[in-house]
Design a protein around this motif. Structure first.
Motif, mmCIF file in Angstrom:
data_model
loop_
_atom_site.group_PDB
_atom_site.id
_atom_site.type_symbol
_atom_site.label_atom_id
_atom_site.label_comp_id
_atom_site.label_asym_id
_atom_site.label_seq_id
_atom_site.Cartn_x
_atom_site.Cartn_y
_atom_site.Cartn_z
ATOM 1 N N GLY A 30 -9.955 11.998 -3.096
ATOM 2 C CA GLY A 30 -8.901 11.359 -2.824
ATOM 3 C C GLY A 30 -9.558 9.571 -3.782
ATOM 4 O O GLY A 30 -10.749 9.691 -4.040
ATOM 5 N N VAL A 31 -8.285 8.709 -4.271
ATOM 6 C CA VAL A 31 -9.338 8.294 -4.973
ATOM 7 C C VAL A 31 -8.260 6.741 -4.487
ATOM 8 O O VAL A 31 -7.655 6.287 -4.069
ATOM 9 C CB VAL A 31 -8.839 7.147 -6.311
ATOM 10 N N LEU A 32 -9.234 5.532 -3.738
ATOM 11 C CA LEU A 32 -8.563 4.164 -3.303
ATOM 12 C C LEU A 32 -8.552 2.651 -4.391
ATOM 13 O O LEU A 32 -9.979 2.601 -4.490
ATOM 14 C CB LEU A 32 -9.520 4.381 -1.874
ATOM 15 N N LEU A 33 -7.058 2.386 -4.648
ATOM 16 C CA LEU A 33 -7.376 1.357 -5.204
ATOM 17 C C LEU A 33 -7.593 0.326 -4.420
ATOM 18 O O LEU A 33 -7.010 0.120 -3.473
ATOM 19 C CB LEU A 33 -6.139 1.029 -6.769
ATOM 20 N N VAL A 34 -8.907 -0.643 -4.727
ATOM 21 C CA VAL A 34 -9.682 -1.628 -4.497
ATOM 22 C C VAL A 34 -9.470 -3.151 -4.989
ATOM 23 O O VAL A 34 -9.875 -2.803 -5.944
ATOM 24 C CB VAL A 34 -10.587 -1.358 -3.079
ATOM 25 N N PHE A 84 0.895 -1.062 0.226
ATOM 26 C CA PHE A 84 -0.240 -0.162 -0.095
ATOM 27 C C PHE A 84 0.823 1.278 -0.486
ATOM 28 O O PHE A 84 1.934 1.161 0.462
ATOM 29 C CB PHE A 84 -0.576 0.164 0.957
ATOM 30 N N THR A 85 0.357 2.427 -0.492
ATOM 31 C CA THR A 85 0.890 3.746 -0.577
ATOM 32 C C THR A 85 1.749 4.482 0.958
ATOM 33 O O THR A 85 0.195 4.498 1.712
ATOM 34 C CB THR A 85 0.729 4.282 -1.009
ATOM 35 N N TYR A 86 3.173 4.485 0.946
ATOM 36 C CA TYR A 86 3.042 5.178 2.107
ATOM 37 C C TYR A 86 2.304 7.208 1.731
ATOM 38 O O TYR A 86 2.646 7.147 0.911
ATOM 39 C CB TYR A 86 4.650 5.684 2.313
ATOM 40 N N PRO A 87 1.384 7.104 2.313
ATOM 41 C CA PRO A 87 0.991 8.164 1.728
ATOM 42 C C PRO A 87 1.861 10.017 2.015
ATOM 43 O O PRO A 87 0.844 9.909 1.497
ATOM 44 C CB PRO A 87 -0.632 8.336 3.301
ATOM 45 N N PHE A 88 2.285 9.755 3.080
ATOM 46 C CA PHE A 88 3.231 11.106 2.674
ATOM 47 C C PHE A 88 4.193 11.503 2.662
ATOM 48 O O PHE A 88 4.251 12.415 2.170
ATOM 49 C CB PHE A 88 3.541 11.123 4.707
ATOM 50 N N LEU A 130 -5.333 -1.347 -2.037
ATOM 51 C CA LEU A 130 -4.404 -1.505 -2.739
ATOM 52 C C LEU A 130 -3.204 -0.610 -2.866
ATOM 53 O O LEU A 130 -2.061 -0.528 -3.076
ATOM 54 C CB LEU A 130 -4.532 -1.954 -4.164
ATOM 55 N N ALA A 131 -4.169 1.451 -3.393
ATOM 56 C CA ALA A 131 -3.008 2.039 -2.611
ATOM 57 C C ALA A 131 -3.711 3.370 -3.018
ATOM 58 O O ALA A 131 -5.314 3.500 -3.028
ATOM 59 C CB ALA A 131 -2.610 2.296 -4.184
ATOM 60 N N MET A 132 -3.515 4.342 -3.095
ATOM 61 C CA MET A 132 -4.417 5.539 -2.763
ATOM 62 C C MET A 132 -3.620 6.981 -3.674
ATOM 63 O O MET A 132 -2.083 7.094 -3.606
ATOM 64 C CB MET A 132 -4.409 5.857 -1.443
ATOM 65 N N ALA A 188 -1.909 5.997 11.264
ATOM 66 C CA ALA A 188 -1.301 5.006 11.487
ATOM 67 C C ALA A 188 -2.187 3.899 12.206
ATOM 68 O O ALA A 188 -1.429 2.715 12.231
ATOM 69 C CB ALA A 188 -0.460 5.958 13.181
ATOM 70 N N HIS A 189 -3.147 4.292 13.140
ATOM 71 C CA HIS A 189 -3.798 3.718 13.221
ATOM 72 C C HIS A 189 -4.623 2.226 12.148
ATOM 73 O O HIS A 189 -4.857 1.451 12.135
ATOM 74 C CB HIS A 189 -5.039 3.783 14.206
ATOM 75 N N MET A 190 -4.759 3.359 11.135
ATOM 76 C CA MET A 190 -6.030 2.403 9.830
ATOM 77 C C MET A 190 -5.250 1.977 9.183
ATOM 78 O O MET A 190 -5.673 0.817 8.496
ATOM 79 C CB MET A 190 -6.782 3.173 9.181
ATOM 80 N N LEU A 191 -3.250 1.884 9.006
ATOM 81 C CA LEU A 191 -2.718 1.028 8.048
ATOM 82 C C LEU A 191 -2.112 0.100 8.961
ATOM 83 O O LEU A 191 -1.206 -0.856 7.870
ATOM 84 C CB LEU A 191 -2.150 2.151 7.493
ATOM 85 N N LYS A 192 -2.413 0.293 10.365
ATOM 86 C CA LYS A 192 -1.655 -1.364 11.202
ATOM 87 C C LYS A 192 -2.601 -2.471 10.561
ATOM 88 O O LYS A 192 -3.663 -2.602 10.228
ATOM 89 C CB LYS A 192 -2.075 -0.495 12.554
ATOM 90 N N GLY A 193 -1.185 -3.402 10.366
ATOM 91 C CA GLY A 193 -1.263 -4.459 10.080
ATOM 92 C C GLY A 193 -1.160 -5.114 8.519
ATOM 93 O O GLY A 193 -1.473 -5.640 7.598
ATOM 94 N N MET A 194 -1.187 -3.513 8.021
ATOM 95 C CA MET A 194 -1.162 -3.287 6.017
ATOM 96 C C MET A 194 0.592 -3.409 5.690
ATOM 97 O O MET A 194 0.769 -3.206 6.854
ATOM 98 C CB MET A 194 -1.840 -2.538 6.236
ATOM 99 N N ARG A 195 0.722 -3.896 4.638
ATOM 100 C CA ARG A 195 1.944 -4.269 3.566
ATOM 101 C C ARG A 195 2.100 -2.026 3.140
ATOM 102 O O ARG A 195 1.457 -2.398 2.514
ATOM 103 C CB ARG A 195 1.779 -4.814 3.043
ATOM 104 N N VAL A 196 2.693 -1.589 3.987
ATOM 105 C CA VAL A 196 2.846 -0.058 3.787
ATOM 106 C C VAL A 196 4.260 0.191 3.043
ATOM 107 O O VAL A 196 6.025 -0.746 3.514
ATOM 108 C CB VAL A 196 2.440 0.218 4.731
#
Length: 565
Positions: free
Chosen positions: A77-81, A28-32, A305-307, A339-347
């Protein structure tokens, strides 16, 4: 967005163009800090086409013309899913409200819709509005305004009369002294003693009159203050009640915001922010596009998948947001939540953590026993950072272990290349710092701008301050900002880009980048400015000239570098 309309109840949008052969992202995209994945670019293109052609709602984004107001431009924003059927598509969202609403066709709903009819928020707002109306009615009442005017008048008259009495006391005292001195020369002892007694009585009388006058005005003002205080208490009581209602409503609103992650863990927004410098959530936390998108995906068994997030429309007055440009998520509001919402995902890892600077060469342009001038490469720190100790300062300390003082006389941004001045002794450092403070040291930068600008030279005067909700970004702020001045001159225009020379007359953080990109500056970001423009191979900004007086030899020193781009 045609598919989005037909299945808008699920908000899952299929691609209108074929995506066959385009690989899905591994992480997943590093959003910053990111470059949009090709599928996110395709999704953004499809969403932008929808924004340009839809007729379901009306919002003037201020594209190609100026709109007077706030919230004109908007972050999308767009979120690839992948959905629960294994199909790849995307979700769309906007930050805050769009056309005055939280809901618009085709966009995921807010995490909390506090604007629905009869919601706790609407009821709370109504209570606050009623209190505000009652307070304003009282403050504008004839009785209250007349009491305020009378109170001011009484205090003004008191001040005038009491000041006049003090002046009269001083004048009478001076006159009595003169009469005593004259009497000593012209009267006999008996006559002189009688005069002294008369003068004492006269002094007592005038002092008693002054005390009576003070008592009179003290009583008058006390009565006036008491009459006014009765009304003021009512106003203050309403204000205190309104503050408490607002605080309660805000807390009630915070309590509604709970955020999921891919493991199904929930955390409320107050818990998320309790260990941040803010301690409490800033206004609007949770209403940005990416938290909305992730929340909807987790609630509906879609795998993110990505943002990518982009700005659409007119730039704000203070921030720099260019129409159609992609931007990272904001740090103040979004970083703790994500930081909470992306926990557990490969970022993807933050690029800042994987930057290697060992290969960077620090060229010495000039050196003597007192100082040296070095050419700092781009993407290299002046002083050690949180995640990278390698820097100009660190290398200078290793190379000159016997040097005294702070060494670096000034700094350059990590992304900026060019001339840096280094002192070998604290005495030379202090002397050079004094030249900086007196602005006798001259610096010239060269920058390549993304487009062709109007005009050939000028001065930019835009005050700057840090964006405390999105560091290290800066804001233009005419209230709290520090004055920032930049002179500029066009050197060349080629291939729809402009090469300019820049002379900073002040030294604010990101001054040149802000003055180049802001709509009231040159309105054209520098090539490669990943904060205020678009990413490229590098930031095209170079400290190309440095001139100063040698603090020991008193020789006028000047150094020039050839352009690196």
């Amino acid at each position: 967005m045609s598919e989005q309309v037909t299945i808008k109840n699920r908000y899952f949008t299929q691609f209108e163009k074929s995506i066959e052969g385009v690989a899905l992202p591994d992480n997943f995209t590093y959003p910053f800090f990111y470059e949009p994945h090709p599928l996110c670019l395709l999704a953004a293109e499809q969403l932008q086409d929808y924004l340009q052609n839809q007729t379901e709602w009306q919002h003037d984004f201020g594209i190609d013309h100026f709109v007077d107001g706030v919230n004109v431009g908007k972050m999308f924003g767009v979120l690839l899913v992948q959905n629960d059927e294994g199909e790849t598509g995307f979700l769309s969202a906007f930050s805050g409200k769009l056309a005055g609403k939280h809901h618009q066709p085709g966009f995921v709903p807010p995490v909390v819709d506090y604007l629905v009819v009869d919601s706790f928020f609407r009821k709370g707002e109504k209570e606050i509005e009623e209190l505000t109306a009652a307070m304003e009615t009282l403050e504008k009442s004839k009785e209250y305004t007349e009491l305020q005017a009378d109170n001011r008048k009484q205090k003004l008259l008191a001040e005038r009369e009491l000041n006049a009495s003090k002046i009269a006391l001083k004048a009478a005292k001076k006159t009595r002294k003169a009469r005593r001195e004259e009497a000593q020369q012209n009267l006999n002892v008996t006559e002189y003693e009688k005069l002294v007694e008369d003068l004492k009585a006269e002094s007592l009388e005038i002092h008693y009159k002054d005390k009576d006058l003070n008592r009179h005005w003290k009583a008058q003002i006390k009565n006036s203050d008491q009459s006014l205080h009765t009304y003021q208490q009512q106003v203050d009581s309403l204000k205190a009640k309104r503050r408490q209602l607002s605080a309660n409503l805000q807390q009630q609103l915070f309590d509604q915001y709970e955020f999921l992650n891919i493991d199904g863990d929930r955390r409320d927004v107050c818990d998320i922010f309790k260990n941040t410098p803010f301690k409490i959530p800033p206004a609007g936390a949770g209403d940005c596009a990416l938290p909305k998108l992730l929340q909807y995906a987790f609630l509906h068994d879609m795998r993110p998948l990505a943002m990518a997030e982009f700005w659409w429309g007119q730039s704000p007055n203070s921030e720099i947001r260019k129409h159609g440009y992609f931007y990272p998520s904001c740090k103040g509001k979004c970083e703790p939540i994500l930081a909470h919402m992306l926990k557990g995902m490969r970022v993807d890892e933050s690029p800042m953590l994987s930057v290697s600077t060992e290969e960077k060469k620090l060229e010495v342009v000039y050196e003597d026993e007192h100082l040296l001038v070095v050419n700092k490469p781009h993407e290299f720190l002046s002083v050690p950072g949180k995640s990278n100790a390698d820097s100009v300062l660190a290398r200078m300390e290793r190379q000159y272990p016997e040097a005294t003082g702070p060494l670096l006389v000034h700094r350059l941004d990590r992304a900026t290349s060019g001339l840096l001045l280094v002192a070998k002794t604290k005495e030379v450092h202090k002397a050079l710092q004094t030249q900086f403070l007196k602005r006798t040291i001259k610096k010239r930068y060269i920058a390549l701008l993304e487009g062709e600008i109007a005009g050939n030279e000028g001065t930019i005067d835009l005050p700057l301050r840090p964006d405390i909700e999105d560091r290290p970004r800066q804001l233009v702020c005419h209230v709290h900002g520090k004055r920032a001045l930049t002179q500029w001159k066009v050197m060349n225009r080629i291939n729809n880009r402009t090469l300019v020379h820049l002379w900073p007359l002040t030294g604010r953080t990101h001054q040149l980048r802000m003055h180049a990109a802001h709509s009231k500056g040159l309105n054209t970001p520098m090539v490669g400015d990943d904060l205020y423009g678009k990413t490229d191979s590098r930031l095209h900004l170079q400290a190309a000239e440095l001139a100063f007086e040698h603090p020991v030899t008193e020789e006028q020193m000047k150094f020039d570098l050839p352009p690196e781009f």
